[in-house]
Design an enzyme around this catalytic site. Structure first.
Site, short mmCIF file in Angstrom:
data_model
loop_
_atom_site.label_atom_id
_atom_site.label_comp_id
_atom_site.label_asym_id
_atom_site.label_seq_id
_atom_site.Cartn_x
_atom_site.Cartn_y
_atom_site.Cartn_z
N LYS A 258 -36.63 27.79 -27.13
CA LYS A 258 -37.01 26.81 -28.15
C LYS A 258 -36.68 27.24 -29.58
O LYS A 258 -36.43 26.40 -30.44
CB LYS A 258 -38.51 26.50 -28.05
CG LYS A 258 -38.88 25.64 -26.85
CD LYS A 258 -40.34 25.26 -26.89
CE LYS A 258 -40.68 24.30 -25.77
NZ LYS A 258 -42.03 23.76 -25.87
N ASP B 149 -43.25 18.08 -29.25
CA ASP B 149 -44.47 18.66 -28.66
C ASP B 149 -45.73 18.29 -29.46
O ASP B 149 -46.73 17.84 -28.90
CB ASP B 149 -44.36 20.19 -28.58
CG ASP B 149 -43.42 20.64 -27.46
OD1 ASP B 149 -43.33 19.92 -26.44
OD2 ASP B 149 -42.79 21.69 -27.61
#
Ligand code: ATR
Length: 282
Positions: free
Chosen positions: A69, A105
């Site tokens: 990420k 997210d």
């Protein structure tokens, strides 16, 4: 046979247990979208090659999970404000040959609790944990105007996260897992650590928590951690991590394809996969 028009994927390592292909493909089927979503295990040292490969193969976008990420950022052309804020990317879109890094997210978490919380501004959230998952959630909640209290086993990491939030204009304080009056007036309590993945109890008592609090554990397997069971016994409303997983996926869908993602079908696909898994485990 006609080729599928659009290709999406999730890359990570490990990846074999990802529920995202089942969730997205069920969504495509329900709306008749001519697309296919795959999963690829990509070792850290192969990330640059994998990104080039996905581009060369004509993928329209992909999700990124652990451990890539952060390390994918230098390989991208631009970042959305959400990705910049989190310092992490979970969604990539190819637009006019540019690789755009995005992060769904934090906002996915916000969407997952929106209906239950009925407004964020001025309300109080307590977050347990100060790792990557906590950071994304904390920044998104602070942006919605919530006041945060971040507790972590290693207090320095919670203090660092508080500084990041304050730098972004949010309100936050930090502490350790010691009981305090913050439990009595919390509107939202979020468990973001990995404790509970193996059915172990969280090392911290919820006694005294307000019954008004919504308690969320971002773990979804097991479906109900001991932490959530305790919160339920104390009279709180609870949610597991399926909601966050669902809405980060729905927001990625909307970033890629536009329109509204079919969340009911996507949620059902997640539940079916988790149920199958429980059966397999015996
Ligand atoms: P993620 O990206 O999933 O959040 P991470 O960045 O490694 O993963 O963060 C893990 C979080 O879980 C941290 O808050 C960590 O606490 P420390 O900062 O003190 O390490 C927390 N954590 C992991 N194991 C824990 C345990 N046994 N007890 C309490 N907290 C734990």
């Amino acid at each position: 046979m006609l080729a599928v028009e659009k290709h999406y994927a999730v890359i990570g390592d490990p990846i074999q247990h990802s529920l995202s292909p089942g969730m997205h493909n069920a969504g495509y089927r329900s709306l008749g979208v001519d697309a296919e979503y795959s999963r690829f295990q990509v070792e850290a040292r192969r990330l640059a090659g994998a990104v080039e490969g996905l581009r060369a193969l004509g993928f329209s976008g992909w999700n990124v999970t652990l451990p890539h990420k952060e390390s994918i950022i230098p390989l991208l052309d631009t970042l959305t404000p959400q990705a910049k804020r989190a310092g992490a990317v979970n969604t990539v879109k190819i637009h006019e040959r540019q690789l755009i890094g995005h992060n769904t997210d934090g906002d996915g978490f916000v969407r997952s609790v929106e209906e239950d919380l009925k407004g964020f501004k001025g309300k109080k959230a307590v977050l347990l944990g100060a790792g990557g998952a906590s950071k994304g959630i904390a920044l998104a909640l602070a942006e919605q105007g919530m006041q945060l209290h971040i507790l972590n086993r290693t207090p320095e990491k919670a203090m660092e996260l508080v500084q990041v939030i304050q730098h972004e204009g949010g309100r936050a304080t930090s502490g350790t897992f010691a009981p305090g009056d913050w439990l009595e007036d919390a509107d939202l309590l979020v468990q973001t650590t990995s404790v509970g993945l193996y059915n172990e109890p969280f090392p911290f008592s919820l006694a005294g928590i307000s019954k008004q609090a919504l308690v969320v554990d971002i773990i979804f397997n097991p479906i109900e951690t001991i932490f959530l069971q305790e919160a339920k016994k104390l009279g709180c409303r609870t949610q597991n991590g399926i909601g966050m997983l669902l809405y980060q996926g729905a927001l990625a869908w909307e970033f890629w394809l536009g329109g509204k993602a079919p969340v009911a079908e996507m949620r059902q696909a997640l539940k079916n996969q988790l149920l199958q898994r429980t059966v397999y485990k015996g």
